[in-house]
Each structure stands twice: as C-alpha cells, then as structure tokens.
Design a protein around this motif. Structure first.
Motif, PDB file in Angstrom:
ATOM      1  N   SER A 223     -24.894  15.171 -13.181  1.00 39.11           N
ATOM      2  CA  SER A 223     -25.605  16.223 -13.596  1.00 39.11           C
ATOM      3  C   SER A 223     -27.133  16.145 -13.038  1.00 39.11           C
ATOM      4  CB  SER A 223     -26.073  15.653 -15.003  1.00 39.11           C
ATOM      5  OG  SER A 223     -26.657  14.392 -15.287  1.00 39.11           O
ATOM      6  N   GLU A 224     -27.414  15.103 -12.157  1.00 31.69           N
ATOM      7  CA  GLU A 224     -28.634  15.256 -11.346  1.00 31.69           C
ATOM      8  C   GLU A 224     -28.656  14.222 -10.248  1.00 31.69           C
ATOM      9  OE1 GLU A 224     -31.680  12.245 -13.808  1.00 31.69           O
ATOM     10  OE2 GLU A 224     -31.818  14.254 -14.460  1.00 31.69           O
ATOM     11  N   THR A 225     -29.245  14.455  -9.182  1.00 30.29           N
ATOM     12  CA  THR A 225     -29.522  13.503  -8.029  1.00 30.29           C
ATOM     13  C   THR A 225     -30.145  12.448  -8.338  1.00 30.29           C
ATOM     14  OG1 THR A 225     -31.336  14.498  -7.128  1.00 30.29           O
ATOM     15  CG2 THR A 225     -29.408  15.769  -6.539  1.00 30.29           C
ATOM     16  N   GLY A 226     -29.908  11.307  -7.495  1.00 31.75           N
ATOM     17  CA  GLY A 226     -30.692  10.082  -7.849  1.00 31.75           C
ATOM     18  C   GLY A 226     -30.804   9.287  -6.611  1.00 31.75           C
ATOM     19  N   LEU A 261     -29.011  -4.706   0.239  1.00 32.93           N
ATOM     20  CA  LEU A 261     -29.604  -3.318   0.732  1.00 32.93           C
ATOM     21  C   LEU A 261     -28.194  -2.760   0.992  1.00 32.93           C
ATOM     22  CD1 LEU A 261     -32.291  -4.749   2.969  1.00 32.93           C
ATOM     23  CD2 LEU A 261     -32.569  -3.637   0.904  1.00 32.93           C
ATOM     24  N   PRO A 262     -28.400  -1.226   0.511  1.00 34.70           N
ATOM     25  CA  PRO A 262     -26.942  -0.523   0.881  1.00 34.70           C
ATOM     26  C   PRO A 262     -27.103   0.237   2.286  1.00 34.70           C
ATOM     27  CG  PRO A 262     -28.493   0.963  -0.218  1.00 34.70           C
ATOM     28  CD  PRO A 262     -29.221  -0.538   0.054  1.00 34.70           C
ATOM     29  N   LEU A 263     -25.977  -0.078   2.930  1.00 36.39           N
ATOM     30  CA  LEU A 263     -25.758   0.594   4.284  1.00 36.39           C
ATOM     31  C   LEU A 263     -24.928   1.895   4.064  1.00 36.39           C
ATOM     32  CD1 LEU A 263     -25.517  -2.110   7.119  1.00 36.39           C
ATOM     33  CD2 LEU A 263     -27.343  -0.482   6.744  1.00 36.39           C
ATOM     34  N   TYR A 264     -25.261   2.652   3.008  1.00 34.57           N
ATOM     35  CA  TYR A 264     -24.362   3.835   2.695  1.00 34.57           C
ATOM     36  C   TYR A 264     -24.948   4.576   1.651  1.00 34.57           C
ATOM     37  CZ  TYR A 264     -23.357   1.269  -1.590  1.00 34.57           C
ATOM     38  OH  TYR A 264     -23.480   0.429  -2.777  1.00 34.57           O
ATOM     39  N   GLY A 265     -24.570   5.699   1.571  1.00 35.46           N
ATOM     40  CA  GLY A 265     -25.434   6.822   0.463  1.00 35.46           C
ATOM     41  C   GLY A 265     -24.247   7.322  -0.631  1.00 35.46           C
ATOM     42  N   HIS A 266     -25.055   7.911  -1.657  1.00 41.11           N
ATOM     43  CA  HIS A 266     -24.210   8.497  -2.495  1.00 41.11           C
ATOM     44  C   HIS A 266     -24.862  10.096  -2.517  1.00 41.11           C
ATOM     45  CE1 HIS A 266     -22.136   5.445  -5.201  1.00 41.11           C
ATOM     46  NE2 HIS A 266     -23.186   4.752  -4.759  1.00 41.11           N
ATOM     47  N   THR A 267     -23.657  10.996  -2.953  1.00 43.54           N
ATOM     48  CA  THR A 267     -23.860  12.385  -2.602  1.00 43.54           C
ATOM     49  C   THR A 267     -23.754  13.181  -3.864  1.00 43.54           C
ATOM     50  OG1 THR A 267     -21.556  13.183  -2.045  1.00 43.54           O
ATOM     51  CG2 THR A 267     -22.833  12.179  -0.422  1.00 43.54           C
ATOM     52  N   TRP A 268     -24.330  14.205  -3.868  1.00 44.73           N
ATOM     53  CA  TRP A 268     -24.171  15.358  -4.956  1.00 44.73           C
ATOM     54  C   TRP A 268     -24.349  16.801  -4.573  1.00 44.73           C
ATOM     55  CZ3 TRP A 268     -26.818  10.786  -5.421  1.00 44.73           C
ATOM     56  CH2 TRP A 268     -26.479  10.071  -6.631  1.00 44.73           C
ATOM     57  N   GLY A 277     -35.125  18.049  -5.174  1.00 50.49           N
ATOM     58  CA  GLY A 277     -35.793  16.403  -5.270  1.00 50.49           C
ATOM     59  C   GLY A 277     -34.906  15.604  -5.840  1.00 50.49           C
ATOM     60  N   ILE A 278     -35.617  14.431  -5.941  1.00 47.30           N
ATOM     61  CA  ILE A 278     -34.684  13.412  -6.993  1.00 47.30           C
ATOM     62  C   ILE A 278     -34.827  13.814  -8.205  1.00 47.30           C
ATOM     63  CG2 ILE A 278     -34.700  10.817  -7.825  1.00 47.30           C
ATOM     64  CD1 ILE A 278     -35.960   9.872  -4.857  1.00 47.30           C
ATOM     65  N   GLY A 279     -33.625  13.790  -9.088  1.00 47.07           N
ATOM     66  CA  GLY A 279     -33.601  14.237 -10.215  1.00 47.07           C
ATOM     67  C   GLY A 279     -33.317  15.705 -10.326  1.00 47.07           C
ATOM     68  N   ALA A 280     -32.919  16.550  -9.239  1.00 48.81           N
ATOM     69  CA  ALA A 280     -32.586  17.701  -9.221  1.00 48.81           C
ATOM     70  C   ALA A 280     -31.247  17.837 -10.042  1.00 48.81           C
ATOM     71  CB  ALA A 280     -32.657  18.439  -7.766  1.00 48.81           C
ATOM     72  N   PRO A 281     -31.053  19.087 -10.522  1.00 46.03           N
ATOM     73  CA  PRO A 281     -29.889  19.445 -11.435  1.00 46.03           C
ATOM     74  C   PRO A 281     -28.891  19.592 -10.150  1.00 46.03           C
ATOM     75  CG  PRO A 281     -31.725  20.868 -11.972  1.00 46.03           C
ATOM     76  CD  PRO A 281     -32.298  20.355 -11.123  1.00 46.03           C
ATOM     77  N   ALA A 282     -27.707  19.077 -10.712  1.00 44.35           N
ATOM     78  CA  ALA A 282     -26.275  18.737  -9.806  1.00 44.35           C
ATOM     79  C   ALA A 282     -25.306  19.189 -10.743  1.00 44.35           C
ATOM     80  CB  ALA A 282     -26.259  17.447  -9.306  1.00 44.35           C
ATOM     81  N   VAL A 283     -24.199  19.657  -9.810  1.00 43.40           N
ATOM     82  CA  VAL A 283     -23.209  20.240 -10.449  1.00 43.40           C
ATOM     83  C   VAL A 283     -21.684  19.258 -10.140  1.00 43.40           C
ATOM     84  CG1 VAL A 283     -23.802  22.423 -10.993  1.00 43.40           C
ATOM     85  CG2 VAL A 283     -22.720  21.973  -8.770  1.00 43.40           C
ATOM     86  N   GLY A 284     -21.941  18.453  -9.504  1.00 44.99           N
ATOM     87  CA  GLY A 284     -20.783  17.541  -8.688  1.00 44.99           C
ATOM     88  C   GLY A 284     -21.186  16.829  -7.674  1.00 44.99           C
ATOM     89  N   VAL A 285     -20.122  15.901  -7.186  1.00 47.17           N
ATOM     90  CA  VAL A 285     -20.304  15.302  -5.928  1.00 47.17           C
ATOM     91  C   VAL A 285     -20.538  16.144  -4.681  1.00 47.17           C
ATOM     92  CG1 VAL A 285     -19.501  13.064  -6.961  1.00 47.17           C
ATOM     93  CG2 VAL A 285     -17.934  14.566  -5.642  1.00 47.17           C
ATOM     94  N   GLY A 292     -18.112  10.735  -3.607  1.00 47.59           N
ATOM     95  CA  GLY A 292     -19.308  10.916  -3.057  1.00 47.59           C
ATOM     96  C   GLY A 292     -19.843  10.283  -2.255  1.00 47.59           C
ATOM     97  N   VAL A 293     -19.349   9.251  -1.511  1.00 44.82           N
ATOM     98  CA  VAL A 293     -19.901   8.239  -0.943  1.00 44.82           C
ATOM     99  C   VAL A 293     -19.947   8.394   0.903  1.00 44.82           C
ATOM    100  CG1 VAL A 293     -19.962   5.722  -0.170  1.00 44.82           C
ATOM    101  CG2 VAL A 293     -19.516   6.559  -2.585  1.00 44.82           C
ATOM    102  N   LEU A 294     -20.914   8.218   1.468  1.00 45.88           N
ATOM    103  CA  LEU A 294     -20.927   8.169   2.996  1.00 45.88           C
ATOM    104  C   LEU A 294     -21.515   6.983   3.536  1.00 45.88           C
ATOM    105  CD1 LEU A 294     -22.427  12.082   3.629  1.00 45.88           C
ATOM    106  CD2 LEU A 294     -19.928  11.096   3.625  1.00 45.88           C
ATOM    107  N   THR A 295     -21.050   6.521   4.558  1.00 46.31           N
ATOM    108  CA  THR A 295     -21.655   5.312   5.175  1.00 46.31           C
ATOM    109  C   THR A 295     -22.929   5.707   5.758  1.00 46.31           C
ATOM    110  OG1 THR A 295     -20.465   5.624   7.413  1.00 46.31           O
ATOM    111  CG2 THR A 295     -19.465   4.344   5.762  1.00 46.31           C
TER     112      THR A 295
END
Length: 369
Positions: A223-226, A261-268, A277-285, A292-295
């Motif tokens: 529902s939102e980025t984080g 500590l992570p060496l990867y990211g989550h996507t939206w 921004g962080i907390g921006a409305p999202a509709v999926g990965v 929705g994961v990228l190294t």
C-alpha cells in the motif's frame, strides 16, 4: 619534572592508541555467504580484508533424523568454503549456519522439544563443523512460534554449549563458537502470539547473536513505500534503534549483540510517480520479481540504466531511489556508515551483512574499515 611529564604524556598516547586498536580488533565484522546457485559467488573471490567472521549459509537439518544433511555436492561446497577463506586470510573465522528463512520451523521445534533429539542434532553439528574445518556453528531458526518453543530453544543452547566445551576438552582443540541469528527485537510484539527470546540462556551459553535488522517493510504490504531497514521510525517501534535498545534492555551484554545490515533492497510500484517519498502510496511491488527484492548490485545497475533519482533520508537513515513508477528502498554507503556509527555509540559487538555476494565492488562492505 618536565621530562617526567613528557614521558607520562607519551605513555598516555600509547595507551589510548592501543585501546583504540584493541577495540578495532575486537569488533565483529561478519557476513553470510549464500551457497545457493542463484546468488553464488566463489569463496575465493571474497575480499576477506573487510571481515572478521564469515558464515556459510545454509545447511539443512533432516526433519526425520535431526542430523544435518550433507550431500556430496554440499560436501564439496563446505570444503571449498573453509579452504578458500583459510587461504585468503587464516585470521578470518568461519561458521556454518543451520536453517535460514526458508527452513522448516516445525522441524526445529520438534527437534528442540526433547533431550534425545537435541542430543542427536548437537552431535551432528559438531561433527560437521570439525569435519570441514569450521571455527563455529550458527543457528538460524526463523522463528520459535510460542513460549514453549522459546523454552525449548533455551534448553538447546544450554546443552549445545555444554557439548561444545566437552568436545573441545576431549579433542584438545579450540572450542567452537556458538551464535544464533535472531529477530530484530527480543520480543515479538507485532505477533498474534507474543513471546520473547530466552535472554538468560543466550547470555550465558552463546558467544553472540546476530539481530536481523531488516525486512521491516516489503511485498507483504504494497500500500505504501517504506524503509525496510530503518534505523529510526518516528511513527512506530519497527526500527533498528528500537530493536537494538530492546535487546540491550533484556540484559544481553553489549558485546554479545551484533547488528544486521542488508545488502539488498525492497521495491514498490508507485501509484503516482510524482509522489515518491517514504510512505508514498503504492499499488504493488516494483522490479525484482514477485518478491520485489533487488540485491545491491542490481540496485546500482537499475539506477544507472534508468537514470534514477537517489535520495538519502536523514529521518530513517536509509536511501531510496525512484524512476517512473518504480521505487526502491535500500542502504548505500552513506546510510550504512550512519548505522555503523549508531552501533559504535551503543558499544555493541559489531555488525553483519546479509549477504556478502550481493555487494557491488565491495562498496558497502568496506565502510566498516
């Protein structure tokens, strides 16, 4: 008198320098090395300059026999890993990690529920560690599901440490290290089944714990980025700072706590590319498949290919980028340095990365230097 003062001052400088050196030498700088083919990196390619401990991830437990599974292929990988790290830098300690995020939690619970099955498991782990030349063992049970399983975990740690010390005495070899990967907080306060780790058993029977300070946000909430590894979160207790302080508040010594500590990211996928921004409305990965994961390497490549805008967020001490409808939350060198500085202020044992093969030209790994 003037000469004496100069000598005393010089001695103080030497002592201060020595203390700082000892602190630097004592700090744990660890990383997990995934043996799976989708992220395989030859152990010899690891730049051991940046690490004090490296974990082989993962080896599985047979749910029927409670012994570790070592197939012929696994045997080769285990041998290659320890031999390569020893060749690169014999000062770096190697540990074999058991379990992982995709492991059978129910099987771990069954194993830990009785003394005979715990003994079978423990003896198997020591045998594997010694056979393949590891310096220690790590348990990544994700996660004990209730207070009874946490009580069984405590018994497992107590008996495991006792067996390790007995084996070291009888074999006249250095004692194996014993560590565990744990939830970011000692308390599962977000769960429908509240429970807590057995801090007393951990304190007296483990060498340290690796707190997994990541995956706070992800594909399970589109529902939102984080910031999935936020150091601070002004809106909730789901943050690394809260987890670390909660672990210290549970009675765990500072030196026994290692921050993940992570060496990867989550996507939206952004709902509106103009609101990012962080907390921006999202509709999926976003990019990165169904999860929705990228190294970190993939994040860097995505950023370059798509001419993405990169933003450092001071509030959460994290980084994100956006390009069109795609949004990625991750840690870069700057946010990683911020988190390591936080670890220093808390005087904790050190940090670890998941996972060493996800880095790009050691850009993040070298920040601890």
């Amino acid at each position: 008198m003037g000469s004496w003062r100069r000598v005393a001052f010089a001695l103080i400088l030497v002592l201060c320098f020595s203390s700082k050196s000892l602190l630097s030498m004592a700090a744990i700088k660890a990383a997990y090395w995934p043996s799976s083919t989708d992220s395989y990196q030859p152990p010899l390619s690891i730049d051991t300059t940046y690490f004090t401990h490296l974990y082989y991830a993962f080896i599985e437990m047979d749910p029927l026999t409670f012994k570790l599974r070592v197939s012929p292929n696994e045997s080769v990988l285990l041998s290659e890993f320890t031999a390569a790290i020893k060749l690169r830098d014999p000062r770096v300690k190697t540990l074999v990690s058991i379990g992982g995020g995709g492991s059978n939690s129910t099987a771990f619970a069954l194993m830990a529920s009785s003394k005979p099955s715990r003994q079978i498991f423990i003896e198997s782990t020591i045998e594997v560690a010694r056979t393949f030349g590891f310096h220690g063992l790590d348990l990544d049970w994700e996660f004990p599901a209730n207070p009874d399983e946490m009580a069984s975990l405590a018994k497992l740690f107590i008996e495991w440490r006792g067996a390790i010390e007995t084996e070291a005495y009888s074999s006249r070899r250095p004692r194996l290290l014993l560590t565990a990967a744990v939830y970011f907080s000692p308390h599962f306060f977000l769960s429908d089944t509240p429970r807590s780790y057995p801090s007393k058993a951990i304190k007296y029977h483990l060498d340290w714990v690796n707190a997994m300070c990541f995956d706070y946000r992800g594909a399970w909430d589109t529902s939102e980025t984080g910031a999935h590894a936020a150091l601070y979160d002004p809106k909730s207790n789901v943050s690394t700072s809260y987890g670390i302080d909660a672990w210290l508040g549970s009675g765990l010594p500072q030196s026994m706590l290692v921050m993940g500590l992570p060496l990867y990211g989550h996507t939206w996928k952004l709902k509106d590319p103009n609101v990012h921004g962080i907390g921006a409305p999202a509709v999926g990965v976003g990019p990165g498949g169904d999860t929705g994961v990228l190294t970190y390497t993939q994040v860097v490549q995505f950023s370059c290919t798509n001419n993405a805008t990169v933003v450092y967020d001071r509030t959460t001490v994290s980084t994100y980028l956006y390009a069109g409808h795609s949004w990625v939350g991750y840690d870069d060198a700057r946010s990683t340095i911020g988190k390591i500085r936080f670890a220093i202020t808390r005087h904790i044992g050190g940090y670890f990365f998941w996972a060493v093969s996800y880095d790009q030209d050691w850009d993040i790994s070298r920040q601890g230097a």
